[in-house]
Design a protein around this motif. Structure first.
Motif, PDB file in Angstrom:
ATOM      1  N   UNK A 175      27.059  -0.256  -8.033  1.00 20.53           N
ATOM      2  CA  UNK A 175      26.130  -0.492  -9.137  1.00 20.53           C
ATOM      3  C   UNK A 175      25.486   0.780  -9.672  1.00 20.53           C
ATOM      4  N   UNK A 176      25.516   1.867  -8.911  1.00 21.10           N
ATOM      5  CA  UNK A 176      24.926   3.117  -9.356  1.00 21.10           C
ATOM      6  C   UNK A 176      23.436   3.247  -9.091  1.00 21.10           C
ATOM      7  N   UNK A 177      22.819   2.235  -8.509  1.00 23.91           N
ATOM      8  CA  UNK A 177      21.399   2.293  -8.155  1.00 23.91           C
ATOM      9  C   UNK A 177      21.219   2.886  -6.766  1.00 23.91           C
ATOM     10  N   UNK A 178      20.024   3.378  -6.495  1.00 17.70           N
ATOM     11  CA  UNK A 178      19.671   3.768  -5.134  1.00 17.70           C
ATOM     12  C   UNK A 178      19.605   2.502  -4.290  1.00 17.70           C
ATOM     13  N   UNK A 179      19.946   2.629  -3.026  1.00 12.05           N
ATOM     14  CA  UNK A 179      19.892   1.479  -2.116  1.00 12.05           C
ATOM     15  C   UNK A 179      18.944   1.830  -0.986  1.00 12.05           C
ATOM     16  N   UNK A 180      18.000   0.929  -0.732  1.00 10.84           N
ATOM     17  CA  UNK A 180      17.035   1.117   0.349  1.00 10.84           C
ATOM     18  C   UNK A 180      17.151  -0.082   1.290  1.00 10.84           C
ATOM     19  N   UNK A 181      17.316   0.219   2.580  1.00 12.69           N
ATOM     20  CA  UNK A 181      17.387  -0.834   3.593  1.00 12.69           C
ATOM     21  C   UNK A 181      16.033  -0.930   4.287  1.00 12.69           C
ATOM     22  N   UNK A 182      15.584  -2.147   4.536  1.00 11.68           N
ATOM     23  CA  UNK A 182      14.286  -2.329   5.186  1.00 11.68           C
ATOM     24  C   UNK A 182      14.376  -3.427   6.236  1.00 11.68           C
ATOM     25  N   UNK A 183      13.955  -3.087   7.443  1.00  9.99           N
ATOM     26  CA  UNK A 183      13.823  -4.065   8.505  1.00  9.99           C
ATOM     27  C   UNK A 183      12.351  -4.404   8.647  1.00  9.99           C
ATOM     28  N   UNK A 184      12.045  -5.693   8.619  1.00 11.29           N
ATOM     29  CA  UNK A 184      10.645  -6.135   8.644  1.00 11.29           C
ATOM     30  C   UNK A 184      10.453  -7.108   9.802  1.00 11.29           C
ATOM     31  N   UNK A 185       9.400  -6.884  10.585  1.00  8.71           N
ATOM     32  CA  UNK A 185       9.075  -7.761  11.711  1.00  8.71           C
ATOM     33  C   UNK A 185       7.818  -8.556  11.396  1.00  8.71           C
ATOM     34  N   UNK A 186       7.937  -9.873  11.498  1.00 12.36           N
ATOM     35  CA  UNK A 186       6.795 -10.766  11.351  1.00 12.36           C
ATOM     36  C   UNK A 186       6.371 -11.240  12.730  1.00 12.36           C
ATOM     37  N   UNK A 187       5.080 -11.313  12.953  1.00 12.58           N
ATOM     38  CA  UNK A 187       4.540 -11.836  14.192  1.00 12.58           C
ATOM     39  C   UNK A 187       4.100 -13.271  13.929  1.00 12.58           C
ATOM     40  N   UNK A 188       4.758 -14.220  14.578  1.00  7.24           N
ATOM     41  CA  UNK A 188       4.460 -15.631  14.346  1.00  7.24           C
ATOM     42  C   UNK A 188       3.086 -16.032  14.869  1.00  7.24           C
ATOM     43  N   UNK A 189       2.587 -15.319  15.876  1.00  8.62           N
ATOM     44  CA  UNK A 189       1.286 -15.670  16.445  1.00  8.62           C
ATOM     45  C   UNK A 189       0.134 -15.233  15.545  1.00  8.62           C
ATOM     46  N   UNK A 190       0.216 -14.004  15.038  1.00  7.74           N
ATOM     47  CA  UNK A 190      -0.860 -13.505  14.173  1.00  7.74           C
ATOM     48  C   UNK A 190      -0.598 -13.786  12.701  1.00  7.74           C
ATOM     49  N   UNK A 191       0.649 -14.224  12.398  1.00  7.81           N
ATOM     50  CA  UNK A 191       1.047 -14.554  11.019  1.00  7.81           C
ATOM     51  C   UNK A 191       0.904 -13.361  10.081  1.00  7.81           C
ATOM     52  N   UNK A 192       1.325 -12.216  10.568  1.00  4.78           N
ATOM     53  CA  UNK A 192       1.255 -10.994   9.769  1.00  4.78           C
ATOM     54  C   UNK A 192       2.545 -10.190   9.939  1.00  4.78           C
ATOM     55  N   UNK A 193       2.704  -9.194   9.074  1.00  6.00           N
ATOM     56  CA  UNK A 193       3.787  -8.231   9.242  1.00  6.00           C
ATOM     57  C   UNK A 193       3.307  -7.216  10.271  1.00  6.00           C
ATOM     58  N   UNK A 194       4.036  -7.106  11.363  1.00  2.00           N
ATOM     59  CA  UNK A 194       3.664  -6.191  12.444  1.00  2.00           C
ATOM     60  C   UNK A 194       4.227  -4.795  12.241  1.00  2.00           C
ATOM     61  N   UNK A 195       5.450  -4.734  11.756  1.00  2.00           N
ATOM     62  CA  UNK A 195       6.138  -3.447  11.693  1.00  2.00           C
ATOM     63  C   UNK A 195       7.222  -3.517  10.640  1.00  2.00           C
ATOM     64  N   UNK A 196       7.570  -2.350  10.099  1.00  2.00           N
ATOM     65  CA  UNK A 196       8.702  -2.266   9.199  1.00  2.00           C
ATOM     66  C   UNK A 196       9.302  -0.876   9.299  1.00  2.00           C
ATOM     67  N   UNK A 197      10.593  -0.812   9.024  1.00  2.00           N
ATOM     68  CA  UNK A 197      11.332   0.440   9.032  1.00  2.00           C
ATOM     69  C   UNK A 197      12.110   0.488   7.728  1.00  2.00           C
ATOM     70  N   UNK A 198      11.970   1.590   7.007  1.00  2.00           N
ATOM     71  CA  UNK A 198      12.640   1.735   5.715  1.00  2.00           C
ATOM     72  C   UNK A 198      13.546   2.957   5.776  1.00  2.00           C
ATOM     73  N   UNK A 199      14.767   2.778   5.260  1.00  2.00           N
ATOM     74  CA  UNK A 199      15.717   3.878   5.283  1.00  2.00           C
ATOM     75  C   UNK A 199      16.618   3.797   4.049  1.00  2.00           C
ATOM     76  N   UNK A 200      16.696   4.868   3.275  1.00  2.00           N
ATOM     77  CA  UNK A 200      17.644   4.865   2.146  1.00  2.00           C
ATOM     78  C   UNK A 200      19.072   5.018   2.672  1.00  2.00           C
ATOM     79  N   UNK A 201      20.025   4.500   1.939  1.00  2.00           N
ATOM     80  CA  UNK A 201      21.417   4.686   2.347  1.00  2.00           C
ATOM     81  C   UNK A 201      21.875   6.079   1.927  1.00  2.00           C
ATOM     82  N   UNK A 202      22.816   6.630   2.667  1.00  2.00           N
ATOM     83  CA  UNK A 202      23.296   7.986   2.327  1.00  2.00           C
ATOM     84  C   UNK A 202      24.103   7.996   1.032  1.00  2.00           C
TER      85      UNK A 202
END
Length: 111
Positions: free
Chosen positions: A84-111
């Motif tokens: 497609x010619x666009x930049x691509x960004x991959x993101x892993x997101x962790x949700x905590x079911x007990x606190x009902x919040x986003x606990x952590x995320x990791x973002x990485x652009x593709x090479x």
């Protein structure tokens, strides 16, 4: 015939409510987003299309954000978007079911 193990409705709801909550937020912001996108390696949880960048999101409930990012890499969820010619960004997101919040995320652009 043995009975199949069924997922209780509450567990199903707990697991998938995060995806649809994010989907609704992006949709209300008038951003094009797709969920459960089929690719050769499996299904991407969410793909967010912006004018110059495509975001591939993998969401985990009580898993780790790094596991989610590794899943994107191992299953090559980014491959269909390289043409497609666009930049691509991959993101892993962790949700905590007990606190009902986003606990952590990791973002990485593709090479």
């Amino acid at each position: 015939m043995p009975r199949q193990k069924q997922i209780p409705v509450f567990d199903f709801f707990r697991r998938y409510i995060w995806k649809y909550t994010l989907y609704l937020i992006f949709s209300m912001l008038n951003v094009y987003v797709r969920t459960q996108v089929k690719v050769a390696g499996g299904r991407t949880d969410m793909v967010v299309y912006m004018p110059d960048t495509t975001y591939i999101l993998e969401l985990k409930v009580n898993g780790t954000a790094q596991e989610a990012l590794e899943q994107i890499k191992q299953k090559h969820y980014d491959l269909p978007y390289h043409t497609e010619g666009n930049s691509i960004v991959m993101a892993g997101i962790r949700f905590n079911a007990d606190t009902r919040t986003i606990d952590d995320w990791v973002i990485e652009p593709t090479p």
